[in-house]
Design an enzyme around this catalytic site. Structure first.
Site, mmCIF file in Angstrom:
data_model
loop_
_atom_site.group_PDB
_atom_site.id
_atom_site.type_symbol
_atom_site.label_atom_id
_atom_site.label_comp_id
_atom_site.label_asym_id
_atom_site.label_seq_id
_atom_site.Cartn_x
_atom_site.Cartn_y
_atom_site.Cartn_z
ATOM 1 N N LYS A 76 27.439 18.583 -28.257
ATOM 2 C CA LYS A 76 26.994 17.586 -27.275
ATOM 3 C C LYS A 76 27.558 17.904 -25.894
ATOM 4 O O LYS A 76 28.598 18.554 -25.785
ATOM 5 C CB LYS A 76 27.502 16.192 -27.697
ATOM 6 C CG LYS A 76 26.812 15.592 -28.894
ATOM 7 C CD LYS A 76 27.389 14.218 -29.214
ATOM 8 C CE LYS A 76 26.705 13.595 -30.414
ATOM 9 N NZ LYS A 76 25.286 13.268 -30.183
ATOM 10 N N ARG A 103 22.130 11.717 -40.895
ATOM 11 C CA ARG A 103 21.157 11.681 -41.980
ATOM 12 C C ARG A 103 21.571 12.607 -43.124
ATOM 13 O O ARG A 103 21.184 12.380 -44.276
ATOM 14 C CB ARG A 103 19.769 12.046 -41.437
ATOM 15 C CG ARG A 103 19.703 13.399 -40.799
ATOM 16 C CD ARG A 103 18.483 13.580 -39.905
ATOM 17 N NE ARG A 103 18.646 12.964 -38.587
ATOM 18 C CZ ARG A 103 17.730 12.976 -37.627
ATOM 19 N NH1 ARG A 103 16.560 13.568 -37.828
ATOM 20 N NH2 ARG A 103 17.962 12.401 -36.470
HETATM 21 N N1 BES Z 1 25.653 9.806 -33.463
HETATM 22 C C1 BES Z 1 24.482 10.351 -32.868
HETATM 23 C C2 BES Z 1 23.525 9.272 -32.389
HETATM 24 C C3 BES Z 1 23.905 8.538 -31.118
HETATM 25 C C4 BES Z 1 23.703 9.117 -29.898
HETATM 26 C C5 BES Z 1 24.397 7.271 -31.182
HETATM 27 C C6 BES Z 1 24.021 8.435 -28.738
HETATM 28 C C7 BES Z 1 24.695 6.571 -30.031
HETATM 29 C C8 BES Z 1 24.507 7.155 -28.811
HETATM 30 C C9 BES Z 1 23.726 11.218 -33.859
HETATM 31 O O1 BES Z 1 24.496 11.892 -34.764
HETATM 32 C C10 BES Z 1 22.999 12.231 -33.045
HETATM 33 O O2 BES Z 1 23.640 13.039 -32.452
HETATM 34 N N2 BES Z 1 21.673 12.162 -33.066
HETATM 35 C C11 BES Z 1 20.876 13.066 -32.319
HETATM 36 C C12 BES Z 1 19.702 13.466 -33.177
HETATM 37 C C13 BES Z 1 18.907 14.595 -32.625
HETATM 38 C C14 BES Z 1 19.711 15.867 -32.660
HETATM 39 C C15 BES Z 1 17.646 14.736 -33.430
HETATM 40 C C16 BES Z 1 20.416 12.355 -31.057
HETATM 41 O O3 BES Z 1 20.141 11.153 -31.102
HETATM 42 O O4 BES Z 1 20.395 12.989 -30.010
HETATM 43 MN MN MN Z 2 25.149 13.769 -34.025
#
Ligand code: BES
Ligand code: MN
Ligand code: ZN
Length: 496
Positions: free
Chosen positions: A272, A346
């Site tokens: 990230k 997931r």
């Molecule tokens: N924990 C995150 C989701 C999230 C992001 C929660 C921002 C709260 C605020 C999750 O694990 C994630 O990183 N999801 C990705 C999925 C994507 C790679 C398909 C996302 O939401 O960017």
């Molecule tokens: Mn994630």
């Protein structure tokens, strides 16, 4: 936290000695039931423009003349649940910085307070008093405020009983919310999977819950290849926590809650951006809400069986970390191509969802800070609710409405799953940017054929950013109401 009902009619309010009165006034002064000094003061304040007759407007009076109370807060609201909670919260915020050690809340309108008002006042009280201090012992000393009473007309016995039930429910939910907030607020280095398991053990010990924790070896033996793929990039060992509350006959099918417990989500190799990455310590908000709900239910003791399951690990980049393109075999036997290591929630959930088949559940609800896309879709008000089961969805929506911890139903059409197709496995773990919260839910759905299932995406509701940064404890109120409803005899089929 001491919360109780106080049989005391409006004509007695001015003569009641208390550190603080919080009098909630409806916007129409013709409907006020307050008398004597409080009425004089309120009318005078309105006449002189010191109190505006609009929801949540308030006036703080120190040593009010003609009252035995040391402080008086007048706050305006009608009796709608949201306005009531907002007024109580505003009044308590004003009193929190005073020296008052106790507060009596009185409703000056014509309608009777009910259990919901009592519950919401109690949870607002706990919310106002909570201060995070685990890694900040220097946080301002706890407010003196520790006691809350609701003034109720002494003649109305039925109302008294109803309100007392609401207070008891509110107290239990408040304790659950506070636990969830505390656990979720702890930084990643103070809330590792091992520490989360220790928290669960302490909870089980204190409240007589059953507990079992599987370690990495046990998970490997079972074949939880998806969960272990996420965990393999971290030096912190993963844990698989199973908590049990037995409130009904052994043969009664349990409700199962599954909470995402990523104690820190860096994104892994699909790392990230640095900005706000610290907030990914909240990525175990689903797990925290399962602990909080178990805590509330253990106190309220409904006749229902409840199982809380928490798959927990860190998502880290490392020489051993899972890589984009890797294919793993989940506990279900389905192979998964991990195209983005940041879609890790997931992956740990799918193995947990397969694992819980063994409980032959009446219904399974998973709770996860799953997608940024859900935050874009719904913002920070409603949690995203996904289910192919209309009755189950309705009962969750109803529980959310009644506890002011709302969810909004999202679509789950199979057509959205197109993007999850993989050339090299049964399924890919991402489905493109469009409808990202829905494709995530559809990924999970593949693992839930054996029971009735719903998914709550709490990415937008589990915590707040900015000035009030911290965990909200949501959706503990929704989940607790949902579980209580199942005990009340209404199976998930009977919607509310
Ligand atoms: N924990 C995150 C989701 C999230 C992001 C929660 C921002 C709260 C605020 C999750 O694990 C994630 O990183 N999801 C990705 C999925 C994507 C790679 C398909 C996302 O939401 O960017
Ligand atoms: Mn994630
Ligand atoms: Zn995550």
């Amino acid at each position: 936290m001491d919360v109780r009902a106080l049989p005391l009619s409006p004509e007695d309010w001015a003569g009641h000695a208390t550190p603080a009165w919080l009098v909630v006034l409806p916007a129409d002064p013709k409907t006020w039931r307050v008398t004597g000094a409080i009425a004089d003061l309120a009318h005078d304040a309105v006449r002189h423009g010191d109190l505006e007759l609009k929801n949540a407007k308030l006036l703080y009076v120190h040593r009010p003349a003609g009252l035995k109370a040391q402080r008086l807060v007048l706050v305006v609201a009608d009796l709608g649940a949201k306005a009531w909670r907002g007024a109580v919260a505003a009044g308590l915020a004003a009193l929190k910085s005073s020296g008052a050690s106790a507060v009596v809340i009185g409703w000056a309108g014509p309608e009777a307070l009910d259990a919901q008002h009592a519950e919401l006042a109690t949870t607002a009280f706990a919310d106002a008093l909570y201060t995070y201090r685990h890694t900040k012992p220097s946080a301002p000393a706890a407010a003196a405020l520790g006691k809350l009473a609701l003034a109720l007309d002494k003649t109305d016995k039925a109302q008294l009983a109803e309100v007392r039930a609401g207070l008891a429910r509110g107290k239990a939910i408040a304790a659950g919310v506070t636990l969830a907030r505390e656990v979720a607020n702890r930084p990643g280095n103070h809330c590792t999977p091992t520490q989360l398991a220790a928290q669960a053990r302490a909870l089980a010990e204190e409240h007589g819950l059953g507990i079992e924790v599987l370690d990495r070896k046990a998970m490997a033996r079972l074949g939880m290849g998806a969960l272990l793929a996420v965990a393999q990039g971290s030096d912190e060992p993963p844990q698989f926590i199973v908590l049990r509350y037995d409130g009904a006959a052994r043969k009664a099918a349990p409700i199962v809650l599954v909470g995402k417990g990523i104690t820190f989500d860096t994104g892994g190799i699909s790392i990230k951006p640095a900005a706000e990455m610290d907030e990914m310590k909240f990525d175990m908000g689903g797990a925290a809400s399962v602990l909080g709900t178990m805590r509330a239910v253990a106190e309220l003791k409904p006749k229902v069986n409840l199982i809380g399951v928490i798959p927990t690990c860190e998502n880290m980049p490392d020489g051993r970390a899972v890589k984009p393109g890797d294919v793993v075999t989940s506990l279900s036997g389905q192979t998964i191509e991990i195209l983005n290591t940041d879609a890790e929630g997931r992956l740990i959930l799918c193995d947990a969802l397969t694992y819980v088949e063994r409980f032959k559940p009446a219904a399974v609800v998973d709770i996860a800070t799953l997608t940024g896309a859900c935050v874009i879709a719904l913002g920070h008000q409603h949690s995203g609710l996904f289910s192919a089961d209309d009755a189950l969805a309705e009962s969750l929506l109803g529980a959310g409405r009644r506890s002011l911890d709302s969810a909004w139903r999202m679509p789950l059409d199979d057509e959205y799953a197109e993007g999850l197709k993989s050339h090299f496995a049964d399924v890919g773990n991402v489905g493109g940017r469009a409808g990202g919260a829905i494709t995530a839910a559809l990924f999970l759905k593949r693992f839930t054929a054996a029971y009735r299932w719903a998914h709550l995406d709490i990415a937008g509701t589990a915590w707040k950013s900015g000035a009030a940064k911290g965990s909200t404890g949501r959706p503990v109120p929704l989940l607790t109401h949902f579980v209580l409803d199942q005990a009340a005899g209404s199976s998930p089929t009977s919607a509310t």
